[in-house]
Design a protein around this motif. Sequence first.
Motif, PDB file in Angstrom:
ATOM      1  N   ASN A  78       0.882  -1.474   0.283  1.00 11.53           N
ATOM      2  CA  ASN A  78       0.519  -0.494   0.093  1.00 11.53           C
ATOM      3  C   ASN A  78       0.726   1.107   0.305  1.00 11.53           C
ATOM      4  O   ASN A  78       1.706   1.435   0.981  1.00 11.53           O
ATOM      5  CB  ASN A  78      -0.904  -0.044   1.629  1.00 11.53           C
ATOM      6  CG  ASN A  78      -2.201  -1.124   1.103  1.00 11.53           C
ATOM      7  OD1 ASN A  78      -2.744  -0.885   0.105  1.00 11.53           O
ATOM      8  ND2 ASN A  78      -1.913  -1.451   2.565  1.00 11.53           N
ATOM      9  N   LYS A  80       0.421   5.750  -0.033  1.00 13.77           N
ATOM     10  CA  LYS A  80      -0.486   7.181  -0.209  1.00 13.77           C
ATOM     11  C   LYS A  80      -0.582   7.816  -2.027  1.00 13.77           C
ATOM     12  O   LYS A  80       1.130   7.431  -1.759  1.00 13.77           O
ATOM     13  CB  LYS A  80      -0.258   7.810   0.885  1.00 13.77           C
ATOM     14  CG  LYS A  80      -0.475   6.898   2.121  1.00 13.77           C
ATOM     15  CD  LYS A  80       0.003   8.218   3.213  1.00 13.77           C
ATOM     16  CE  LYS A  80       0.162   7.805   4.546  1.00 13.77           C
ATOM     17  NZ  LYS A  80      -0.974   8.048   5.392  1.00 13.77           N
ATOM     18  N   SER A  81      -1.225   7.905  -1.797  1.00 14.55           N
ATOM     19  CA  SER A  81      -1.116   9.011  -2.605  1.00 14.55           C
ATOM     20  C   SER A  81      -1.826   9.832  -3.796  1.00 14.55           C
ATOM     21  O   SER A  81      -2.452  10.648  -3.029  1.00 14.55           O
ATOM     22  CB  SER A  81      -1.929   7.548  -4.448  1.00 14.55           C
ATOM     23  OG  SER A  81      -3.162   7.832  -4.223  1.00 14.55           O
ATOM     24  N   GLN A  87      -4.730   5.241   0.677  1.00 15.97           N
ATOM     25  CA  GLN A  87      -4.177   4.595   0.605  1.00 15.97           C
ATOM     26  C   GLN A  87      -4.431   3.236  -0.942  1.00 15.97           C
ATOM     27  O   GLN A  87      -5.905   3.842  -0.831  1.00 15.97           O
ATOM     28  CB  GLN A  87      -4.778   3.707   1.691  1.00 15.97           C
ATOM     29  CG  GLN A  87      -4.153   4.295   2.610  1.00 15.97           C
ATOM     30  CD  GLN A  87      -2.184   3.364   2.704  1.00 15.97           C
ATOM     31  OE1 GLN A  87      -2.015   2.816   2.753  1.00 15.97           O
ATOM     32  NE2 GLN A  87      -1.918   4.314   3.719  1.00 15.97           N
ATOM     33  N   GLU A  88      -3.149   3.425  -1.867  1.00 17.79           N
ATOM     34  CA  GLU A  88      -3.680   2.331  -3.026  1.00 17.79           C
ATOM     35  C   GLU A  88      -3.222   1.250  -3.068  1.00 17.79           C
ATOM     36  O   GLU A  88      -1.810   1.339  -2.070  1.00 17.79           O
ATOM     37  CB  GLU A  88      -3.975   3.761  -4.397  1.00 17.79           C
ATOM     38  CG  GLU A  88      -2.370   4.354  -4.343  1.00 17.79           C
ATOM     39  CD  GLU A  88      -1.951   4.989  -5.764  1.00 17.79           C
ATOM     40  OE1 GLU A  88      -3.091   5.328  -6.262  1.00 17.79           O
ATOM     41  OE2 GLU A  88      -0.223   5.724  -6.020  1.00 17.79           O
ATOM     42  N   ILE A  90      -0.809  -1.499  -4.940  1.00 15.12           N
ATOM     43  CA  ILE A  90       0.367  -1.518  -5.701  1.00 15.12           C
ATOM     44  C   ILE A  90       0.773  -3.074  -5.590  1.00 15.12           C
ATOM     45  O   ILE A  90       1.216  -3.876  -5.075  1.00 15.12           O
ATOM     46  CB  ILE A  90       1.639  -0.769  -4.862  1.00 15.12           C
ATOM     47  CG1 ILE A  90       1.419   0.557  -4.765  1.00 15.12           C
ATOM     48  CG2 ILE A  90       3.143  -0.832  -6.100  1.00 15.12           C
ATOM     49  CD1 ILE A  90       0.280   1.609  -6.089  1.00 15.12           C
ATOM     50  N   ARG A 114       0.023   0.590 -10.179  1.00 14.28           N
ATOM     51  CA  ARG A 114      -0.865   0.488  -9.238  1.00 14.28           C
ATOM     52  C   ARG A 114      -2.724  -0.228  -9.553  1.00 14.28           C
ATOM     53  O   ARG A 114      -3.256   0.141 -10.989  1.00 14.28           O
ATOM     54  CB  ARG A 114      -1.658   1.871  -9.627  1.00 14.28           C
ATOM     55  CG  ARG A 114      -2.491   2.256  -8.498  1.00 14.28           C
ATOM     56  CD  ARG A 114      -2.395   4.619  -8.832  1.00 14.28           C
ATOM     57  NE  ARG A 114      -2.151   5.014  -9.996  1.00 14.28           N
ATOM     58  CZ  ARG A 114      -2.955   4.792 -10.884  1.00 14.28           C
ATOM     59  NH1 ARG A 114      -4.179   4.976 -10.139  1.00 14.28           N
ATOM     60  NH2 ARG A 114      -2.470   5.608 -11.848  1.00 14.28           N
ATOM     61  N   ARG A 116      -5.918  -0.431  -9.828  1.00 10.06           N
ATOM     62  CA  ARG A 116      -7.743   0.832  -9.742  1.00 10.06           C
ATOM     63  C   ARG A 116      -8.518   0.149  -9.353  1.00 10.06           C
ATOM     64  O   ARG A 116      -9.489   0.089  -8.866  1.00 10.06           O
ATOM     65  CB  ARG A 116      -7.449   1.363 -11.243  1.00 10.06           C
ATOM     66  CG  ARG A 116      -6.598   2.217 -11.946  1.00 10.06           C
ATOM     67  CD  ARG A 116      -7.098   3.303 -13.280  1.00 10.06           C
ATOM     68  NE  ARG A 116      -6.923   2.746 -14.245  1.00 10.06           N
ATOM     69  CZ  ARG A 116      -7.572   3.038 -15.122  1.00 10.06           C
ATOM     70  NH1 ARG A 116      -6.922   4.089 -15.208  1.00 10.06           N
ATOM     71  NH2 ARG A 116      -7.042   2.389 -16.055  1.00 10.06           N
ATOM     72  N   GLU A 117      -8.785  -2.221  -9.827  1.00  9.27           N
ATOM     73  CA  GLU A 117     -10.121  -2.328 -10.293  1.00  9.27           C
ATOM     74  C   GLU A 117      -9.538  -3.715  -9.432  1.00  9.27           C
ATOM     75  O   GLU A 117      -8.744  -4.014  -9.991  1.00  9.27           O
ATOM     76  CB  GLU A 117     -10.812  -2.280 -10.479  1.00  9.27           C
ATOM     77  CG  GLU A 117     -11.742  -2.255 -10.771  1.00  9.27           C
ATOM     78  CD  GLU A 117     -12.938  -1.996 -11.534  1.00  9.27           C
ATOM     79  OE1 GLU A 117     -14.218  -2.851 -11.669  1.00  9.27           O
ATOM     80  OE2 GLU A 117     -13.161  -1.786 -12.664  1.00  9.27           O
ATOM     81  N   ASP A 128       2.021   2.416 -13.561  1.00  9.94           N
ATOM     82  CA  ASP A 128       2.045   4.294 -13.671  1.00  9.94           C
ATOM     83  C   ASP A 128       3.752   4.741 -12.694  1.00  9.94           C
ATOM     84  O   ASP A 128       3.883   5.549 -12.556  1.00  9.94           O
ATOM     85  CB  ASP A 128       1.359   4.449 -12.082  1.00  9.94           C
ATOM     86  CG  ASP A 128       2.070   3.796 -11.748  1.00  9.94           C
ATOM     87  OD1 ASP A 128       1.091   3.903  -9.739  1.00  9.94           O
ATOM     88  OD2 ASP A 128       2.545   3.317 -10.846  1.00  9.94           O
TER      89      ASP A 128
END
Length: 141
Positions: A78, A80-81, A87-88, A90, A114, A116-117, A128
């Motif tokens: 995880n 921070k974006s 949180q995103e 990776i 990253r 996304r879904e 990214d």
Amino acid sequence: MKRVLILFFLTVLGCTSDEPRHLVVGEWRWISSTGGIGGWTIKPRNDNERTLRLTADGKFEVYANRALLLSAEYRLSNRKSGSDRAQELILAVNNGILHQRDTLDNYPLFGGGRIRELSDAKLEFVEDFCNDCYSHSFVRK
């Protein structure tokens, strides 16, 4: 004898993992990739199925019609974006080995990125780490 059986069952039960398997683990069928400087969309031809296999022990494998193209290791983390600091997830891929050249022109080998879904049915991630990177879409097999 009773003690031996009890010890045996306790040992077996103690070795099982109650840790849930991460949703990303499994086999995923590639449906499309979009990106590049021209914003191209690339889809597999009917005779060219691509599969991404992610194992619970960190193996990342890309197959073309059941032939191994790429194997690597992956790790989920995880971060921070952006400005909202949300949180995103990776998908980091390392130590890749290209086993054979792909036959599909302009086919982007998936290099992580990253997420996304992520659901039971769908996985989408975007690379990214460069400009004009591709986003890759998959459905669970």
